[in-house]
Design an enzyme around this catalytic site. Structure first.
Site, PDB file in Angstrom:
ATOM      1  N   ARG A 142      59.069  69.393  34.281  1.00  0.00           N
ATOM      2  CA  ARG A 142      59.267  68.661  33.025  1.00  0.00           C
ATOM      3  C   ARG A 142      58.114  68.950  32.061  1.00  0.00           C
ATOM      4  NH1 ARG A 142      60.133  62.802  35.777  1.00  0.00           N
ATOM      5  NH2 ARG A 142      61.420  63.545  37.505  1.00  0.00           N
ATOM      6  N   ARG A 160      51.121  73.468  44.899  1.00  0.00           N
ATOM      7  CA  ARG A 160      50.550  74.275  45.976  1.00  0.00           C
ATOM      8  C   ARG A 160      50.674  75.766  45.668  1.00  0.00           C
ATOM      9  NH1 ARG A 160      54.021  71.159  50.446  1.00  0.00           N
ATOM     10  NH2 ARG A 160      55.482  71.515  48.735  1.00  0.00           N
ATOM     11  N   ASN A 218      66.512  54.685  49.224  1.00  0.00           N
ATOM     12  CA  ASN A 218      65.772  55.264  48.096  1.00  0.00           C
ATOM     13  C   ASN A 218      66.476  56.559  47.702  1.00  0.00           C
ATOM     14  OD1 ASN A 218      63.907  56.445  46.341  1.00  0.00           O
ATOM     15  ND2 ASN A 218      62.142  55.731  47.510  1.00  0.00           N
ATOM     16  N   LEU A 226      50.837  61.306  40.898  1.00  0.00           N
ATOM     17  CA  LEU A 226      51.001  62.729  40.604  1.00  0.00           C
ATOM     18  C   LEU A 226      51.842  63.395  41.679  1.00  0.00           C
ATOM     19  CD1 LEU A 226      47.291  63.521  39.625  1.00  0.00           C
ATOM     20  CD2 LEU A 226      49.152  62.725  38.150  1.00  0.00           C
ATOM     21  N   HIS A 247      58.041  54.783  37.856  1.00  0.00           N
ATOM     22  CA  HIS A 247      57.149  54.788  39.033  1.00  0.00           C
ATOM     23  C   HIS A 247      56.485  53.424  39.226  1.00  0.00           C
ATOM     24  CE1 HIS A 247      56.582  59.393  38.351  1.00  0.00           C
ATOM     25  NE2 HIS A 247      57.534  59.181  39.253  1.00  0.00           N
ATOM     26  N   ARG A 267      65.737  51.108  45.729  1.00  0.00           N
ATOM     27  CA  ARG A 267      64.953  51.539  44.583  1.00  0.00           C
ATOM     28  C   ARG A 267      65.936  51.920  43.484  1.00  0.00           C
ATOM     29  NH1 ARG A 267      63.247  57.480  43.254  1.00  0.00           N
ATOM     30  NH2 ARG A 267      61.986  57.161  41.390  1.00  0.00           N
TER      31      ARG A 267
END
Length: 405
Positions: free
Chosen positions: A247, A291, A7, A215, A186, A98
Protein backbone atom coordinates in the site's frame (compact mmCIF):
# COMPACT_ATOMS: atom_id res chain seq x y z
CA UNK A 1 -15.32 -20.37 29.88
CA UNK A 2 -14.52 -21.63 26.38
CA UNK A 3 -14.08 -18.80 23.89
CA UNK A 4 -13.76 -19.36 20.17
CA UNK A 5 -12.08 -16.53 18.23
CA UNK A 6 -12.45 -16.01 14.48
CA UNK A 7 -10.10 -13.59 12.74
CA UNK A 8 -10.91 -13.33 9.03
CA UNK A 9 -8.47 -11.74 6.60
CA UNK A 10 -8.93 -10.90 2.95
CA UNK A 11 -8.03 -14.46 1.87
CA UNK A 12 -7.75 -16.32 5.15
CA UNK A 13 -9.69 -17.46 8.19
CA UNK A 14 -7.77 -17.92 11.43
CA UNK A 15 -9.35 -19.31 14.54
CA UNK A 16 -8.43 -20.46 18.03
CA UNK A 17 -10.10 -21.77 21.19
CA UNK A 18 -9.23 -20.50 24.65
CA UNK A 19 -10.29 -22.11 27.90
CA UNK A 20 -10.37 -19.82 30.94
CA UNK A 21 -10.78 -21.86 34.12
CA UNK A 22 -10.13 -19.14 36.73
CA UNK A 23 -12.54 -16.64 38.25
CA UNK A 24 -10.48 -13.72 36.99
CA UNK A 25 -8.65 -13.18 33.75
CA UNK A 26 -5.05 -14.39 33.92
CA UNK A 27 -2.35 -11.70 34.14
CA UNK A 28 -0.63 -13.05 31.02
CA UNK A 29 -2.16 -14.35 27.77
CA UNK A 30 -3.09 -18.02 27.70
CA UNK A 31 -2.06 -20.30 24.88
CA UNK A 32 -5.06 -21.54 22.88
CA UNK A 33 -5.88 -25.21 23.34
CA UNK A 34 -6.68 -25.47 19.61
CA UNK A 35 -5.80 -23.28 16.64
CA UNK A 36 -6.64 -23.35 12.95
CA UNK A 37 -5.84 -21.42 9.80
CA UNK A 38 -7.49 -21.53 6.39
CA UNK A 39 -5.66 -20.12 3.37
CA UNK A 40 -8.27 -19.92 0.65
CA UNK A 41 -5.69 -19.05 -2.03
CA UNK A 42 -2.91 -21.48 -1.09
CA UNK A 43 -3.22 -23.24 -4.44
CA UNK A 44 -4.97 -22.48 -7.71
CA UNK A 45 -7.15 -25.55 -7.26
CA UNK A 46 -7.78 -25.70 -3.52
CA UNK A 47 -7.45 -23.98 -0.18
CA UNK A 48 -5.57 -25.42 2.79
CA UNK A 49 -6.78 -25.90 6.36
CA UNK A 50 -4.09 -26.34 9.01
CA UNK A 51 -4.99 -27.48 12.54
CA UNK A 52 -2.83 -27.62 15.66
CA UNK A 53 -3.97 -29.16 18.95
CA UNK A 54 -2.79 -31.79 21.44
CA UNK A 55 0.71 -31.53 19.99
CA UNK A 56 -0.67 -32.73 16.65
CA UNK A 57 -0.64 -30.86 13.34
CA UNK A 58 -3.13 -31.80 10.63
CA UNK A 59 -3.68 -30.45 7.12
CA UNK A 60 -6.73 -30.69 4.86
CA UNK A 61 -7.56 -29.53 1.33
CA UNK A 62 -10.67 -27.38 0.94
CA UNK A 63 -12.82 -26.25 -1.97
CA UNK A 64 -12.43 -22.44 -2.04
CA UNK A 65 -15.80 -22.17 -3.78
CA UNK A 66 -17.52 -23.75 -0.77
CA UNK A 67 -16.27 -21.66 2.12
CA UNK A 68 -19.10 -22.53 4.52
CA UNK A 69 -18.16 -26.20 4.15
CA UNK A 70 -14.55 -25.24 4.86
CA UNK A 71 -15.44 -23.39 8.06
CA UNK A 72 -17.66 -26.31 9.08
CA UNK A 73 -14.77 -28.73 8.52
CA UNK A 74 -12.52 -26.48 10.59
CA UNK A 75 -14.98 -26.54 13.50
CA UNK A 76 -15.42 -30.33 13.24
CA UNK A 77 -11.78 -30.79 14.21
CA UNK A 78 -12.54 -29.29 17.63
CA UNK A 79 -14.51 -32.36 18.64
CA UNK A 80 -13.28 -35.08 16.28
CA UNK A 81 -10.07 -36.91 15.43
CA UNK A 82 -6.59 -36.38 16.82
CA UNK A 83 -7.17 -32.66 17.33
CA UNK A 84 -10.26 -33.18 19.50
CA UNK A 85 -10.24 -30.86 22.55
CA UNK A 86 -13.95 -30.83 23.46
CA UNK A 87 -16.70 -33.46 23.38
CA UNK A 88 -19.26 -31.28 21.65
CA UNK A 89 -19.37 -27.85 19.99
CA UNK A 90 -22.13 -26.89 22.44
CA UNK A 91 -19.41 -26.56 25.11
CA UNK A 92 -18.30 -23.30 23.47
CA UNK A 93 -19.71 -20.39 25.47
CA UNK A 94 -19.12 -17.46 23.12
CA UNK A 95 -17.56 -16.66 19.74
CA UNK A 96 -15.56 -13.47 19.22
CA UNK A 97 -14.95 -11.96 15.78
CA UNK A 98 -12.40 -9.39 14.74
CA UNK A 99 -14.24 -6.91 12.52
CA UNK A 100 -12.12 -4.41 10.62
CA UNK A 101 -14.67 -1.64 10.14
CA UNK A 102 -17.43 -0.69 12.57
CA UNK A 103 -17.86 2.89 11.39
CA UNK A 104 -18.76 5.49 14.01
CA UNK A 105 -21.56 3.44 15.54
CA UNK A 106 -19.48 1.24 17.86
CA UNK A 107 -16.92 2.30 20.45
CA UNK A 108 -16.61 -1.07 22.22
CA UNK A 109 -17.04 -4.79 21.75
CA UNK A 110 -20.67 -5.46 20.86
CA UNK A 111 -23.07 -8.41 21.00
CA UNK A 112 -23.89 -9.27 17.40
CA UNK A 113 -27.51 -8.70 16.42
CA UNK A 114 -29.27 -8.26 13.09
CA UNK A 115 -28.63 -4.52 13.42
CA UNK A 116 -24.90 -5.06 13.96
CA UNK A 117 -24.75 -7.39 10.95
CA UNK A 118 -26.53 -4.77 8.85
CA UNK A 119 -23.97 -2.16 9.89
CA UNK A 120 -21.07 -4.46 8.97
CA UNK A 121 -22.72 -5.08 5.60
CA UNK A 122 -23.34 -1.38 4.96
CA UNK A 123 -19.66 -0.68 5.63
CA UNK A 124 -18.43 -3.18 3.00
CA UNK A 125 -17.55 -0.32 0.57
CA UNK A 126 -15.08 0.97 3.18
CA UNK A 127 -13.52 -2.44 3.88
CA UNK A 128 -14.32 -4.53 0.79
CA UNK A 129 -11.54 -7.06 1.39
CA UNK A 130 -12.52 -7.79 5.00
CA UNK A 131 -16.09 -6.98 6.08
CA UNK A 132 -17.68 -9.53 3.68
CA UNK A 133 -15.49 -12.24 5.21
CA UNK A 134 -16.41 -11.17 8.74
CA UNK A 135 -20.09 -11.54 7.82
CA UNK A 136 -19.35 -14.91 6.28
CA UNK A 137 -17.82 -16.12 9.55
CA UNK A 138 -20.68 -14.75 11.65
CA UNK A 139 -23.31 -16.40 9.46
CA UNK A 140 -21.37 -19.68 9.38
CA UNK A 141 -21.37 -19.79 13.20
CA UNK A 142 -25.11 -19.08 13.22
CA UNK A 143 -25.74 -22.05 10.93
CA UNK A 144 -23.40 -24.43 12.72
CA UNK A 145 -23.75 -23.39 16.40
CA UNK A 146 -27.21 -21.84 16.42
CA UNK A 147 -27.95 -19.03 18.88
CA UNK A 148 -24.58 -19.00 20.62
CA UNK A 149 -23.59 -15.43 21.69
CA UNK A 150 -21.28 -13.79 19.18
CA UNK A 151 -19.25 -10.67 19.90
CA UNK A 152 -17.88 -8.22 17.33
CA UNK A 153 -14.57 -6.62 18.32
CA UNK A 154 -14.05 -3.69 15.99
CA UNK A 155 -10.63 -2.50 14.80
CA UNK A 156 -12.07 1.01 14.70
CA UNK A 157 -13.45 1.05 18.27
CA UNK A 158 -10.24 2.06 20.08
CA UNK A 159 -9.99 5.19 17.92
CA UNK A 160 -13.58 6.33 18.44
CA UNK A 161 -12.62 8.98 21.04
CA UNK A 162 -10.18 10.86 18.81
CA UNK A 163 -10.91 14.61 19.01
CA UNK A 164 -12.79 16.19 16.13
CA UNK A 165 -9.80 18.18 14.94
CA UNK A 166 -8.07 14.83 14.36
CA UNK A 167 -11.05 12.88 13.03
CA UNK A 168 -12.42 15.38 10.52
CA UNK A 169 -10.87 15.93 7.09
CA UNK A 170 -10.50 19.51 5.80
CA UNK A 171 -13.13 19.05 3.09
CA UNK A 172 -16.71 20.43 3.15
CA UNK A 173 -18.22 19.58 6.55
CA UNK A 174 -21.28 17.98 4.96
CA UNK A 175 -19.12 14.96 4.05
CA UNK A 176 -18.25 14.39 7.69
CA UNK A 177 -21.98 14.33 8.41
CA UNK A 178 -22.27 11.65 5.71
CA UNK A 179 -19.63 9.46 7.35
CA UNK A 180 -16.40 10.49 5.64
CA UNK A 181 -13.98 10.86 8.54
CA UNK A 182 -10.86 9.31 9.98
CA UNK A 183 -11.72 6.01 11.68
CA UNK A 184 -8.34 4.37 12.28
CA UNK A 185 -7.60 0.63 12.31
CA UNK A 186 -5.50 -2.03 14.10
CA UNK A 187 -7.26 -0.77 17.22
CA UNK A 188 -7.30 -4.14 19.00
CA UNK A 189 -3.53 -4.41 18.63
CA UNK A 190 -2.83 -0.80 19.61
CA UNK A 191 -5.02 -1.08 22.70
CA UNK A 192 -3.46 -4.36 23.80
CA UNK A 193 0.11 -3.16 23.26
CA UNK A 194 -0.39 0.11 25.14
CA UNK A 195 -1.83 -1.78 28.10
CA UNK A 196 0.98 -4.36 27.93
CA UNK A 197 3.57 -1.57 27.82
CA UNK A 198 2.26 -0.14 31.08
CA UNK A 199 2.43 -3.57 32.70
CA UNK A 200 6.01 -4.17 31.49
CA UNK A 201 7.13 -0.83 32.92
CA UNK A 202 5.08 -1.20 36.09
CA UNK A 203 3.51 2.23 35.63
CA UNK A 204 -0.12 3.40 35.46
CA UNK A 205 -1.36 3.51 31.88
CA UNK A 206 -3.12 6.83 32.44
CA UNK A 207 0.19 8.58 33.17
CA UNK A 208 2.04 7.38 30.07
CA UNK A 209 2.37 9.05 26.67
CA UNK A 210 2.76 6.12 24.28
CA UNK A 211 3.28 5.68 20.55
CA UNK A 212 2.47 2.17 19.40
CA UNK A 213 3.98 1.12 16.05
CA UNK A 214 2.04 -1.77 14.51
CA UNK A 215 4.35 -2.63 11.63
CA UNK A 216 3.28 -5.56 9.50
CA UNK A 217 2.31 -5.83 5.84
CA UNK A 218 -0.31 -3.31 6.87
CA UNK A 219 1.06 -0.71 9.26
CA UNK A 220 -0.15 2.10 11.49
CA UNK A 221 0.90 4.21 14.46
CA UNK A 222 -1.26 5.38 17.34
CA UNK A 223 -0.72 8.11 19.91
CA UNK A 224 -2.09 6.92 23.26
CA UNK A 225 -2.69 9.37 26.12
CA UNK A 226 -4.48 8.45 29.35
CA UNK A 227 -5.06 5.01 27.80
CA UNK A 228 -7.03 6.56 24.90
CA UNK A 229 -6.19 6.82 21.21
CA UNK A 230 -5.94 10.53 20.40
CA UNK A 231 -4.40 10.18 16.93
CA UNK A 232 -3.55 7.42 14.48
CA UNK A 233 -2.10 7.22 10.98
CA UNK A 234 -4.79 5.23 9.17
CA UNK A 235 -7.95 7.15 8.37
CA UNK A 236 -11.14 6.68 6.35
CA UNK A 237 -9.63 3.42 5.12
CA UNK A 238 -6.48 1.41 5.97
CA UNK A 239 -4.73 3.04 2.98
CA UNK A 240 -3.87 6.32 4.70
CA UNK A 241 -0.64 6.94 6.59
CA UNK A 242 2.56 4.91 6.49
CA UNK A 243 4.18 3.31 3.47
CA UNK A 244 3.32 -0.40 3.76
CA UNK A 245 4.08 -3.71 2.08
CA UNK A 246 1.94 -3.14 -1.01
CA UNK A 247 0.00 0.00 0.00
CA UNK A 248 1.17 3.51 -0.82
CA UNK A 249 0.08 5.19 2.38
CA UNK A 250 -0.65 8.92 2.13
CA UNK A 251 0.13 10.62 -1.18
CA UNK A 252 -0.92 13.85 -2.90
CA UNK A 253 -4.59 13.24 -3.89
CA UNK A 254 -4.04 15.26 -7.05
CA UNK A 255 -1.92 12.36 -8.34
CA UNK A 256 -5.13 10.35 -8.66
CA UNK A 257 -6.87 13.12 -10.57
CA UNK A 258 -3.87 13.35 -12.89
CA UNK A 259 -3.82 9.60 -13.53
CA UNK A 260 -7.54 9.65 -14.32
CA UNK A 261 -7.27 12.58 -16.72
CA UNK A 262 -4.01 11.76 -18.45
CA UNK A 263 -3.83 7.95 -18.33
CA UNK A 264 -7.47 6.87 -18.21
CA UNK A 265 -7.33 5.25 -14.77
CA UNK A 266 -10.71 4.23 -13.33
CA UNK A 267 -11.60 3.43 -9.71
CA UNK A 268 -10.64 -0.24 -9.97
CA UNK A 269 -7.28 0.47 -11.56
CA UNK A 270 -6.48 3.14 -8.96
CA UNK A 271 -7.50 0.81 -6.15
CA UNK A 272 -5.30 -2.00 -7.47
CA UNK A 273 -2.29 0.28 -7.85
CA UNK A 274 -2.59 1.93 -4.43
CA UNK A 275 -3.42 -1.21 -2.42
CA UNK A 276 -1.67 -4.03 -4.28
CA UNK A 277 1.17 -2.57 -6.35
CA UNK A 278 2.63 0.25 -4.25
CA UNK A 279 4.61 0.52 -1.00
CA UNK A 280 7.72 -1.61 -0.68
CA UNK A 281 6.63 -3.72 -3.63
CA UNK A 282 6.03 -0.72 -5.85
CA UNK A 283 9.45 0.85 -5.22
CA UNK A 284 11.50 -2.37 -5.19
CA UNK A 285 9.62 -3.73 -8.20
CA UNK A 286 9.73 -7.21 -6.71
CA UNK A 287 8.38 -7.73 -3.19
CA UNK A 288 6.45 -6.12 -0.36
CA UNK A 289 8.13 -8.34 2.23
CA UNK A 290 10.51 -6.41 4.49
CA UNK A 291 12.69 -9.51 4.88
CA UNK A 292 13.28 -9.57 1.14
CA UNK A 293 13.95 -5.81 1.10
CA UNK A 294 16.54 -5.90 3.89
CA UNK A 295 18.28 -8.98 2.48
CA UNK A 296 18.56 -7.69 -1.07
CA UNK A 297 19.58 -4.15 -0.12
CA UNK A 298 22.55 -5.68 1.73
CA UNK A 299 23.44 -7.39 -1.56
CA UNK A 300 23.54 -4.01 -3.30
CA UNK A 301 20.03 -3.80 -4.75
CA UNK A 302 19.56 -0.03 -5.15
CA UNK A 303 15.77 -0.10 -5.48
CA UNK A 304 15.44 -2.25 -2.35
CA UNK A 305 17.64 0.27 -0.53
CA UNK A 306 15.48 3.12 -1.81
CA UNK A 307 12.30 1.33 -0.71
CA UNK A 308 13.77 0.87 2.77
CA UNK A 309 14.89 4.49 3.00
CA UNK A 310 11.45 5.80 2.00
CA UNK A 311 9.83 3.44 4.51
CA UNK A 312 11.99 4.72 7.37
CA UNK A 313 11.53 8.35 6.32
CA UNK A 314 7.73 8.00 6.29
CA UNK A 315 7.81 6.15 9.61
CA UNK A 316 9.86 8.88 11.29
CA UNK A 317 7.61 11.60 9.86
CA UNK A 318 4.49 9.91 11.20
CA UNK A 319 6.10 9.39 14.60
CA UNK A 320 6.69 13.16 14.57
CA UNK A 321 2.98 13.70 13.97
CA UNK A 322 2.10 11.45 16.91
CA UNK A 323 4.63 13.33 19.08
CA UNK A 324 2.91 16.60 18.27
CA UNK A 325 -0.43 15.18 19.44
CA UNK A 326 1.06 13.84 22.68
CA UNK A 327 3.27 16.82 23.50
CA UNK A 328 6.10 14.48 24.48
CA UNK A 329 6.86 10.79 24.77
CA UNK A 330 7.40 8.25 27.53
CA UNK A 331 7.21 4.98 25.58
CA UNK A 332 7.74 3.87 21.99
CA UNK A 333 6.37 0.39 21.24
CA UNK A 334 7.25 -1.81 18.25
CA UNK A 335 4.90 -4.68 17.44
CA UNK A 336 3.57 -6.98 14.65
CA UNK A 337 5.69 -8.86 12.10
CA UNK A 338 8.18 -6.14 11.17
CA UNK A 339 8.05 -4.33 14.49
CA UNK A 340 8.79 -7.49 16.45
CA UNK A 341 11.36 -9.06 14.15
CA UNK A 342 13.26 -6.39 12.20
CA UNK A 343 16.14 -5.05 14.28
CA UNK A 344 17.32 -2.74 11.48
CA UNK A 345 13.89 -1.08 11.19
CA UNK A 346 13.84 -0.40 14.93
CA UNK A 347 17.45 0.86 14.89
CA UNK A 348 17.05 3.24 11.93
CA UNK A 349 13.72 4.54 13.21
CA UNK A 350 15.03 5.34 16.67
CA UNK A 351 18.21 6.94 15.28
CA UNK A 352 16.14 9.93 14.18
CA UNK A 353 14.95 10.75 17.69
CA UNK A 354 18.06 10.84 19.86
CA UNK A 355 17.34 14.51 20.56
CA UNK A 356 14.40 13.30 22.67
CA UNK A 357 16.64 11.09 24.76
CA UNK A 358 15.41 8.07 22.81
CA UNK A 359 18.29 5.60 22.55
CA UNK A 360 18.33 1.85 22.17
CA UNK A 361 20.76 -0.75 23.44
CA UNK A 362 22.11 -2.25 20.20
CA UNK A 363 22.78 -5.65 21.73
CA UNK A 364 19.28 -5.91 23.18
CA UNK A 365 17.82 -4.70 19.88
CA UNK A 366 19.66 -7.34 17.86
CA UNK A 367 18.18 -10.24 19.79
CA UNK A 368 15.31 -8.88 21.85
CA UNK A 369 13.25 -10.96 24.19
CA UNK A 370 9.57 -10.37 23.53
CA UNK A 371 7.76 -7.96 25.85
CA UNK A 372 10.93 -6.26 26.97
CA UNK A 373 12.61 -2.84 27.13
CA UNK A 374 15.44 -2.44 24.61
CA UNK A 375 16.31 1.17 25.48
CA UNK A 376 19.82 2.16 26.58
CA UNK A 377 20.48 2.58 30.33
CA UNK A 378 20.68 6.38 30.03
CA UNK A 379 17.65 6.75 27.72
CA UNK A 380 14.83 9.08 28.74
CA UNK A 381 12.24 7.24 26.63
CA UNK A 382 11.46 3.52 27.00
CA UNK A 383 11.56 1.51 23.77
CA UNK A 384 9.65 -1.76 23.97
CA UNK A 385 9.26 -4.78 21.71
CA UNK A 386 5.81 -6.21 22.42
CA UNK A 387 4.32 -9.35 20.94
CA UNK A 388 0.81 -8.38 19.89
CA UNK A 389 -1.88 -10.83 20.97
CA UNK A 390 -4.96 -9.77 19.02
CA UNK A 391 -6.74 -13.11 19.44
CA UNK A 392 -6.23 -13.08 23.19
CA UNK A 393 -7.39 -9.46 23.32
CA UNK A 394 -10.58 -10.47 21.48
CA UNK A 395 -11.07 -13.36 23.93
CA UNK A 396 -10.70 -10.93 26.85
CA UNK A 397 -13.31 -8.59 25.35
CA UNK A 398 -15.69 -11.57 25.10
CA UNK A 399 -14.99 -12.54 28.70
CA UNK A 400 -15.79 -9.02 29.90
CA UNK A 401 -18.89 -8.78 27.73
CA UNK A 402 -20.45 -12.13 28.55
CA UNK A 403 -19.23 -12.54 32.13
CA UNK A 404 -18.34 -15.72 33.89
CA UNK A 405 -20.56 -18.80 33.59
Amino acid sequence: MKILVLNAGSSSQKSCLYEITTENLPENPLQPIWSAAIDWTANNDYGILEIEANGVEKEFKLNPEKRLEGISKMLETLSQGETKVIENLSEINVVGHRVVHGGSDYSEATLITDKVKATIKNLIPLAPAHNPNHLEGIEAIEKILGNIPQIAVFDTAFHSQMPKEVAIYPIPYEWFEKGIRRYGFHGTSHKYCSQKAAKILGKPLEYLRIITCHLGNGASLTAVSNGISINTTMGFTPLEGLMMGTRSGSIDPAILIYLMREYGFDAEKLNKMLNKESGLKGISGKSGDMRYITNTMQEGDELAQLAFDIYIHKLRCCIGEMLASLGGLDVLVFTAGIGEHSAIVREKTCAGFEFLGLKIDKEKNTKPAMNTDISAPDAKVAVLVVHTEEDWAIACECWHKIGQT
